[in-house]
Design a protein around this motif. Structure first.
Motif, PDB file in Angstrom:
ATOM      1  N   LEU A 142      -7.902   4.117   1.965  1.00 39.64           N
ATOM      2  CA  LEU A 142      -8.656   3.100   2.690  1.00 39.64           C
ATOM      3  C   LEU A 142     -10.144   3.288   2.435  1.00 39.64           C
ATOM      4  O   LEU A 142     -10.604   4.400   2.125  1.00 39.64           O
ATOM      5  CB  LEU A 142      -8.382   3.198   4.197  1.00 39.64           C
ATOM      6  N   ASP A 192      -9.762  -4.506   2.242  1.00 40.43           N
ATOM      7  CA  ASP A 192      -9.548  -3.418   3.191  1.00 40.43           C
ATOM      8  C   ASP A 192      -8.332  -2.560   2.856  1.00 40.43           C
ATOM      9  O   ASP A 192      -7.975  -1.667   3.626  1.00 40.43           O
ATOM     10  CB  ASP A 192      -9.398  -3.977   4.617  1.00 40.43           C
ATOM     11  N   GLN A 193      -7.670  -2.823   1.722  1.00 43.23           N
ATOM     12  CA  GLN A 193      -6.532  -2.018   1.325  1.00 43.23           C
ATOM     13  C   GLN A 193      -6.272  -2.211  -0.167  1.00 43.23           C
ATOM     14  O   GLN A 193      -6.754  -3.169  -0.769  1.00 43.23           O
ATOM     15  CB  GLN A 193      -5.270  -2.370   2.114  1.00 43.23           C
ATOM     16  N   LYS A 239      -1.556   3.835   6.092  1.00 38.80           N
ATOM     17  CA  LYS A 239      -2.010   3.511   4.749  1.00 38.80           C
ATOM     18  C   LYS A 239      -2.789   4.693   4.187  1.00 38.80           C
ATOM     19  O   LYS A 239      -3.701   5.206   4.819  1.00 38.80           O
ATOM     20  CB  LYS A 239      -2.878   2.254   4.782  1.00 38.80           C
ATOM     21  N   TRP A 244     -13.710   5.038  -1.275  1.00 35.30           N
ATOM     22  CA  TRP A 244     -12.334   4.877  -0.816  1.00 35.30           C
ATOM     23  C   TRP A 244     -11.686   6.251  -0.749  1.00 35.30           C
ATOM     24  O   TRP A 244     -11.679   6.992  -1.737  1.00 35.30           O
ATOM     25  CB  TRP A 244     -11.557   3.948  -1.751  1.00 35.30           C
ATOM     26  N   PRO A 287       0.816  -1.215   0.000  1.00 34.33           N
ATOM     27  CA  PRO A 287       0.000   0.000   0.000  1.00 34.33           C
ATOM     28  C   PRO A 287       0.850   1.266   0.000  1.00 34.33           C
ATOM     29  O   PRO A 287       1.964   1.286   0.514  1.00 34.33           O
ATOM     30  CB  PRO A 287      -0.811  -0.120   1.306  1.00 34.33           C
TER      31      PRO A 287
END
Length: 256
Positions: free
Chosen positions: A131, A226-227, A128, A168, A120
């Motif tokens: 997300l 989730d990423q 990160k 996102w 990421p």
């Protein structure tokens, strides 16, 4: 002799000029050599035969860079050049490439992408960067704007591909980067990402000009919901970018 003269034919100004010439040519040599750490050696075709070119002064010695998030990276890499799923349209040097596979997935033309690190992207604080909104409770859509969640997504042919389920967020820029879409069952019933810069948010639906409705079924997926990694971002953006030329056969024809 005049001030600054060493002999009748040599003075300090002349020596300084010569020193500058040596320095300048050395700088040009160094920058040319260091500029070959990526993108070299070059490839070119002569009558169907692929040849490699390294330039006039050769290639630089490998150097390892210690990076914070991507580990040790050595350039230039001593590995064979990647084979592209395309062939020249003729034997002429520099002829356009014709795709031999799926150009929207094989990294050809406007669908080309760089093999970035499969990790990421990170913020300056080491978090990160991008997300899903479900993991970022502090962000929400402004009240005066339309909330895209729940809106239908249509391709260029007007076919509904799915529904927006999540946004996102780019924490560093505080903007929406992707729409998370759940495609219809006939298109695989999967979760895929749509870059916001390929979207046009209308009153009733989100329209995408670059690809058709059924082509949402082949959008590159994520290893984790989730990423998103740098490499995954490259592939997703390349897929929609490739669609601008390869989504339909007509787009590859001349405008006039």
């Amino acid at each position: 002799m005049a001030t600054g003269a060493i002999t009748e034919y040599i003075d300090i100004a002349q020596l300084v000029l010569y020193a500058f010439w040596v320095f300048f040519f050395g700088l040009v040599y160094y920058l040319t050599l260091e500029g070959k750490r990526e993108g070299f050696p070059l490839e070119y075709d002569i009558r169907g035969e692929t040849r490699r070119a390294i330039g006039i002064i050769g290639m630089p010695a490998p150097k390892t860079f210690h990076t914070e998030y991507f580990g040790d990276v050595t350039q230039p890499k001593d590995e064979p050049l990647e084979k592209v799923a395309a062939r020249p349209s003729s034997y002429l040097n520099g002829a356009p490439l014709v795709p031999t596979g799926n150009p929207m997935l094989d990294g050809v033309g406007p669908g080309a992408f760089t093999k970035r690190a499969d990790i990421p992207d990170m913020t300056s604080e080491g978090q990160k960067r991008i997300l899903p909104g479900r993991l970022l409770g502090q962000f929400s859509v402004a009240k005066q704007d339309r909330n895209p969640i729940g809106m239908q997504v249509m391709g260029d042919d007007g076919v509904v591909a799915g529904t927006v389920k999540e946004l996102w967020i780019d924490q560093a820029e505080v903007v929406i980067r992707y729409f998370e879409i759940e495609t219809l069952t006939e298109f695989g019933g999967r979760r895929v990402l749509l870059p916001i810069n390929f979207s046009r948010v209308g009153k009733e639906a989100i329209k995408v000009k670059s690809i058709l409705g059924n082509q949402f079924a082949s959008v590159p997926g994520l290893k984790s919901q989730d990423q998103i990694t740098l490499l995954e971002e490259e592939k997703i953006m390349a897929y929609y970018g490739g669609g601008t030329l390869y989504a339909t056969p007509e787009r590859q024809e001349p405008l006039i």
